[in-house]
Design an enzyme around this catalytic site. Structure first.
Site, PDB file in Angstrom:
ATOM      1  CE  LYS A  47      54.427  45.535  37.781  1.00  0.00           C
ATOM      2  NZ  LYS A  47      53.015  45.128  37.664  1.00  0.00           N
ATOM      3  CG  ASP A  83      49.926  46.842  36.246  1.00  0.00           C
ATOM      4  OD1 ASP A  83      50.033  46.322  35.119  1.00  0.00           O
ATOM      5  OD2 ASP A  83      50.813  46.774  37.111  1.00  0.00           O
ATOM      6  N   GLY A 109      44.731  39.519  48.056  1.00  0.00           N
ATOM      7  CA  GLY A 109      46.063  40.093  47.885  1.00  0.00           C
ATOM      8  C   GLY A 109      46.089  41.522  48.385  1.00  0.00           C
TER       9      GLY A 109
HETATM   10  P1  NAP Z   1      53.174  41.352  45.118  1.00  0.00           P
HETATM   11  O1  NAP Z   1      53.224  42.827  45.297  1.00  0.00           O
HETATM   12  O2  NAP Z   1      54.362  40.511  45.398  1.00  0.00           O
HETATM   13  O3  NAP Z   1      51.923  40.830  46.027  1.00  0.00           O
HETATM   14  C1  NAP Z   1      51.654  39.452  46.121  1.00  0.00           C
HETATM   15  C2  NAP Z   1      50.435  39.217  47.003  1.00  0.00           C
HETATM   16  O4  NAP Z   1      50.194  37.805  47.006  1.00  0.00           O
HETATM   17  C3  NAP Z   1      50.613  39.654  48.449  1.00  0.00           C
HETATM   18  O5  NAP Z   1      49.402  40.193  48.920  1.00  0.00           O
HETATM   19  C4  NAP Z   1      50.947  38.333  49.172  1.00  0.00           C
HETATM   20  O6  NAP Z   1      50.485  38.273  50.505  1.00  0.00           O
HETATM   21  C5  NAP Z   1      50.126  37.347  48.361  1.00  0.00           C
HETATM   22  N1  NAP Z   1      50.703  36.006  48.435  1.00  0.00           N
HETATM   23  C6  NAP Z   1      51.902  35.609  47.924  1.00  0.00           C
HETATM   24  N2  NAP Z   1      52.097  34.310  48.198  1.00  0.00           N
HETATM   25  C7  NAP Z   1      51.010  33.892  48.919  1.00  0.00           C
HETATM   26  C8  NAP Z   1      50.644  32.661  49.517  1.00  0.00           C
HETATM   27  N3  NAP Z   1      51.424  31.582  49.425  1.00  0.00           N
HETATM   28  N4  NAP Z   1      49.449  32.575  50.164  1.00  0.00           N
HETATM   29  C9  NAP Z   1      48.633  33.658  50.258  1.00  0.00           C
HETATM   30  N5  NAP Z   1      48.954  34.867  49.711  1.00  0.00           N
HETATM   31  C10 NAP Z   1      50.113  34.972  49.057  1.00  0.00           C
HETATM   32  O7  NAP Z   1      52.760  40.973  43.621  1.00  0.00           O
HETATM   33  P2  NAP Z   1      51.852  41.833  42.620  1.00  0.00           P
HETATM   34  O8  NAP Z   1      52.724  42.693  41.783  1.00  0.00           O
HETATM   35  O9  NAP Z   1      50.746  42.449  43.372  1.00  0.00           O
HETATM   36  O10 NAP Z   1      51.309  40.667  41.652  1.00  0.00           O
HETATM   37  C11 NAP Z   1      50.363  39.712  42.119  1.00  0.00           C
HETATM   38  C12 NAP Z   1      49.950  38.787  40.971  1.00  0.00           C
HETATM   39  O11 NAP Z   1      49.300  39.544  39.948  1.00  0.00           O
HETATM   40  C13 NAP Z   1      51.126  38.072  40.296  1.00  0.00           C
HETATM   41  O12 NAP Z   1      50.730  36.734  40.028  1.00  0.00           O
HETATM   42  C14 NAP Z   1      51.324  38.829  38.997  1.00  0.00           C
HETATM   43  O13 NAP Z   1      51.860  38.001  37.964  1.00  0.00           O
HETATM   44  C15 NAP Z   1      49.870  39.204  38.695  1.00  0.00           C
HETATM   45  N6  NAP Z   1      49.800  40.365  37.792  1.00  0.00           N
HETATM   46  C16 NAP Z   1      49.195  40.192  36.579  1.00  0.00           C
HETATM   47  C17 NAP Z   1      49.088  41.250  35.698  1.00  0.00           C
HETATM   48  C18 NAP Z   1      48.424  41.027  34.364  1.00  0.00           C
HETATM   49  O14 NAP Z   1      48.625  41.849  33.456  1.00  0.00           O
HETATM   50  N7  NAP Z   1      47.626  39.990  34.206  1.00  0.00           N
HETATM   51  C19 NAP Z   1      49.601  42.518  36.047  1.00  0.00           C
HETATM   52  C20 NAP Z   1      50.207  42.686  37.295  1.00  0.00           C
HETATM   53  C21 NAP Z   1      50.291  41.589  38.168  1.00  0.00           C
HETATM   54  P3  NAP Z   1      51.292  38.990  51.720  1.00  0.00           P
HETATM   55  O15 NAP Z   1      50.873  40.439  51.684  1.00  0.00           O
HETATM   56  O16 NAP Z   1      50.803  38.270  52.913  1.00  0.00           O
HETATM   57  O17 NAP Z   1      52.752  38.799  51.442  1.00  0.00           O
END
Ligand code: NAP
Length: 263
Positions: A47, A83, A109
């Protein structure tokens, strides 16, 4: 979802999943545009790169520094982000327009989804929005990035601050990837949330995440990630085809069948 809407709107076309290697994203996108695609949705981890490669940007993508949509338009790549709008529309439809107005929200997050969630909650009139993340420095960076773009008070909670924050939290949003595809959900004590509190999980696979199951057992209101997915997808479809598709119960049923292993 897009196939459903293409069919419903009598548009000839197809929506296909295409993996791309990070270092080849630019070539892949130019190739798709040249091949006649009207645009693409962009997902993790592309993204931010897609945003950087685009020729112009809408306000929503500028606000989060990431694009989940690129529209191919006469040789230009236009970055869009649905989003935050998708989550706002879904929270409004599931909890009501005033559910978090003047209230406190905690978001788990600090990635792109968390930034979108801040804007969605701000758009629904939340008074205070806090990020709680395993890496507090990432929360602080996200808050700095969004400073001046939100009316709500934004702040960072330390990973061990949940017990003191929970009693005044009207909505808890999981915007981490925890709970996805059988991984464990965040281990927070939901009993500490106030009566009438709500829990939203952006993870949609599985649909009923362990976090949402625990919230349901405690009588809290829940919002799953499928609704956000559908609403952000509807905005993308409109960008691609100029037609606003219907977010109907029939579509939701079809997607639930697919996610729960139906045909
Ligand atoms: P991202 O930028 O990779 O961020 C992931 C976040 O999760 C970071 O803050 C990370 O913490 C945290 N994290 C990852 N593994 C972890 C663990 N084991 N323990 C604690 N924290 C952890 O991903 P994103 O794009 O923000 O997406 C996050 C989630 O939202 C995903 O599951 C995605 O599928 C979902 N999502 C859903 C939609 C929808 O339409 N429903 C849309 C967008 C995203 P750190 O900062 O410490 O690394």
């Amino acid at each position: 979802m897009h196939e459903f809407w293409l069919h419903e709107n009598g548009i000839e076309g197809a929506y296909v999943p295409l993996p791309a290697r990070p270092h080849e994203l630019s070539f892949a996108l130019r190739g798709l545009a040249a091949a006649g695609f009207v645009g693409v949705n962009i997902t993790v981890p592309h993204k931010e790169s897609a945003f950087a490669l685009a020729d112009d940007h809408d306000a929503a993508s500028l606000a989060v520094g990431a694009a989940n949509i690129l529209v191919f338009d006469g040789g230009r790549m236009r970055a869009r982000n649905s989003d935050a709008g998708g989550l706002k529309d879904n929270l409004e439809s599931e909890l009501g327009p005033d559910a978090i107005r003047g209230e406190t929200v905690v978001i788990l997050g600090a990635g792109g989804a968390a930034r979108a969630a801040i804007l969605a909650c701000d758009g629904l009139g939340a008074r205070e929005v806090y990020l709680l993340n395993r890496t507090p420095a990432h929360s602080a960076e996200a808050i700095r990035f969004l400073a001046g773009r939100a009316s709500a008070k934004l702040g960072v909670l330390a990973p061990d601050a949940w017990a003191s924050a929970a009693p005044s939290t009207r909505l808890l949003v999981n915007a981490t990837s925890l709970g996805m595809n059988g991984t464990i959900s965040p281990a927070l004590s939901l009993q500490l949330l106030p009566h009438g509190g709500a829990v939203c999980d952006l993870v949609y696979n599985p649909l009923k995440t362990p976090l949402l199951l625990r919230a349901t057992e405690l009588g809290l209101r829940t919002v799953d990630g499928l609704g956000m997915l559908v609403h952000q997808g509807a905005a993308a479809f409109e960008q691609f085809f100029g037609v606003k598709p219907r977010v109907s119960p029939a579509l939701r049923t079809r997607l639930e069948e697919l996610l729960c292993g139906g045909t």
